[in-house]
Design an enzyme around this catalytic site. Sequence first.
Site, short mmCIF file in Angstrom:
data_model
loop_
_atom_site.label_atom_id
_atom_site.label_comp_id
_atom_site.label_asym_id
_atom_site.label_seq_id
_atom_site.Cartn_x
_atom_site.Cartn_y
_atom_site.Cartn_z
N ARG A 250 56.10 85.07 42.18
CA ARG A 250 55.01 86.04 42.27
C ARG A 250 55.38 87.04 43.35
O ARG A 250 56.12 86.73 44.29
CB ARG A 250 53.69 85.36 42.63
CG ARG A 250 53.20 84.33 41.60
CD ARG A 250 51.88 83.72 42.02
NE ARG A 250 51.37 82.78 41.03
CZ ARG A 250 51.61 81.47 41.02
NH1 ARG A 250 52.36 80.93 41.99
NH2 ARG A 250 51.11 80.69 40.08
N LYS A 275 50.11 80.20 45.36
CA LYS A 275 48.77 80.31 44.77
C LYS A 275 48.11 78.93 44.72
O LYS A 275 48.73 77.95 44.32
CB LYS A 275 48.87 80.90 43.36
CG LYS A 275 47.53 81.23 42.74
CD LYS A 275 47.71 81.92 41.41
CE LYS A 275 46.37 82.28 40.79
NZ LYS A 275 46.53 82.98 39.49
N HIS A 340 54.74 92.11 38.11
CA HIS A 340 54.50 90.74 37.68
C HIS A 340 55.17 90.47 36.33
O HIS A 340 55.41 89.32 35.96
CB HIS A 340 53.00 90.46 37.59
CG HIS A 340 52.64 89.01 37.55
ND1 HIS A 340 52.81 88.17 38.63
CD2 HIS A 340 52.12 88.24 36.57
CE1 HIS A 340 52.41 86.95 38.32
NE2 HIS A 340 52.00 86.96 37.05
N ARG A 343 58.21 88.23 36.34
CA ARG A 343 57.94 86.79 36.28
C ARG A 343 57.69 86.35 34.84
O ARG A 343 58.18 85.30 34.40
CB ARG A 343 56.73 86.48 37.17
CG ARG A 343 56.25 85.02 37.17
CD ARG A 343 55.16 84.88 38.21
NE ARG A 343 54.25 83.77 37.95
CZ ARG A 343 54.41 82.53 38.42
NH1 ARG A 343 55.47 82.23 39.14
NH2 ARG A 343 53.52 81.59 38.16
N HIS A 366 52.46 76.43 37.38
CA HIS A 366 51.22 76.44 36.61
C HIS A 366 50.57 75.06 36.64
O HIS A 366 51.22 74.05 36.40
CB HIS A 366 51.49 76.81 35.15
CG HIS A 366 51.83 78.26 34.96
ND1 HIS A 366 52.45 78.75 33.83
CD2 HIS A 366 51.63 79.33 35.77
CE1 HIS A 366 52.61 80.05 33.94
NE2 HIS A 366 52.12 80.42 35.11
N TYR A 375 53.74 82.01 26.58
CA TYR A 375 55.05 82.65 26.44
C TYR A 375 55.69 82.36 25.07
O TYR A 375 56.61 83.06 24.66
CB TYR A 375 55.99 82.23 27.58
CG TYR A 375 55.48 82.68 28.93
CD1 TYR A 375 55.40 84.03 29.24
CD2 TYR A 375 55.03 81.75 29.86
CE1 TYR A 375 54.91 84.46 30.47
CE2 TYR A 375 54.52 82.17 31.09
CZ TYR A 375 54.47 83.52 31.38
OH TYR A 375 53.96 83.94 32.59
#
Length: 394
Positions: A250, A275, A340, A343, A366, A375
Amino acid sequence: MNIAYLFKESVNIWVPCLRYDGSVIEQISHTGGIWNENRLGFVFKLETNPEQLLKIFDIVCVFTVNLPDEDNLIQFQIFGFWERPWRNESKQRSVKNTERSQINSFSFPEKIDLSEILSEYWCEKLETELRSKKYSIQTQRAYIYYNRLFCRTLQKSPEEINTDDLTKFLALMEKNRNYSASAINLAISAIKFFYKYVLKNDSISEQRRPRQDKRLPVVLSKEEIVKILGTEKNPKHRLLLMLIYSSGLRVSEVVSLKTEHIDLSRGVIYIRQGKGMKDRCTMLSEKAAQYIKEYYKCYGIDKWIFPGQKTARHMSIRSAQYIFNKAVRKAGISKNISIHGLRHTFATHLLENGTDIRYIQALLGHANLRTTERYTHVARRSVLNVKSPFDSLV
């Protein structure tokens, strides 16, 4: 960019700067503006010539224009956020077909501002609660911002607000400010936190949340990645973009990297307090590791991998975003993509290379596999061995 607000205050001129593109940001900073994180805008000295500022924007709505004839005055109706009127000058005449080049002089109006209703006392109480529950700095800033915005927009103190006010505020966010569903959800969380833990009041605890936007990520091809890195000649900027793509970082993670976070011998990057306040490790490519070694030698990096203008602090997220936007323009790429997107591209390319999706989930950090599964919708179908039935028709 069609509209800008220029506020003349008692000691300076404030230009809110929430959604301008990178080129406008650069122009504003070169004109002498100083970024103010708390106010999300640029601040200029009061003696700044307003003509310099107006050259930056196509249309400026918050100013008064005096023509050579003193009896003629062009008046712009001034509106604040979400259609709340700021002020209305008594003198107004319409002048047709007036070019900007004909304007002789103009001045800023008097201070135009919506009063801050959420007092510093409540802000400090909110910050204390957030800190005690170990919320990240970014979340603390967001929660304070949305609660201030809530009270300022409605011009009500926290004690006066009810459930209907929250519904009205959220509707205004969606209608006039074009906030995404995730931003509105964040605002709801921020306001509910304040009322539950600071005011000890659950009167607005029930609130239906908007549907999340189901947008597929925009990704780049390998050829486009090569173009972007090839056009960026600044070694520091090139390494920044290289690490985001090669390690799936990130932007907040890459700018805050320290030398101690990179293990060149093992080929690993350690992310500290990412995060959700989570630590994780991700891969460091061999090519990127070699580039870092050369980068260390040339720049004598001590603490921050990407130091800011003041070497005691790291590069800002805004600077990193500008670097990427500039590189994309130079590479001639027309896709509407943010930093972003590097990523997203990292994850998509790994998936296309046959990497197990659970490993990709771990690298990206995640919490939910469903987040990573999106994805699969943007990976090239030929690589995933999926063929259209149309191709099998005789």
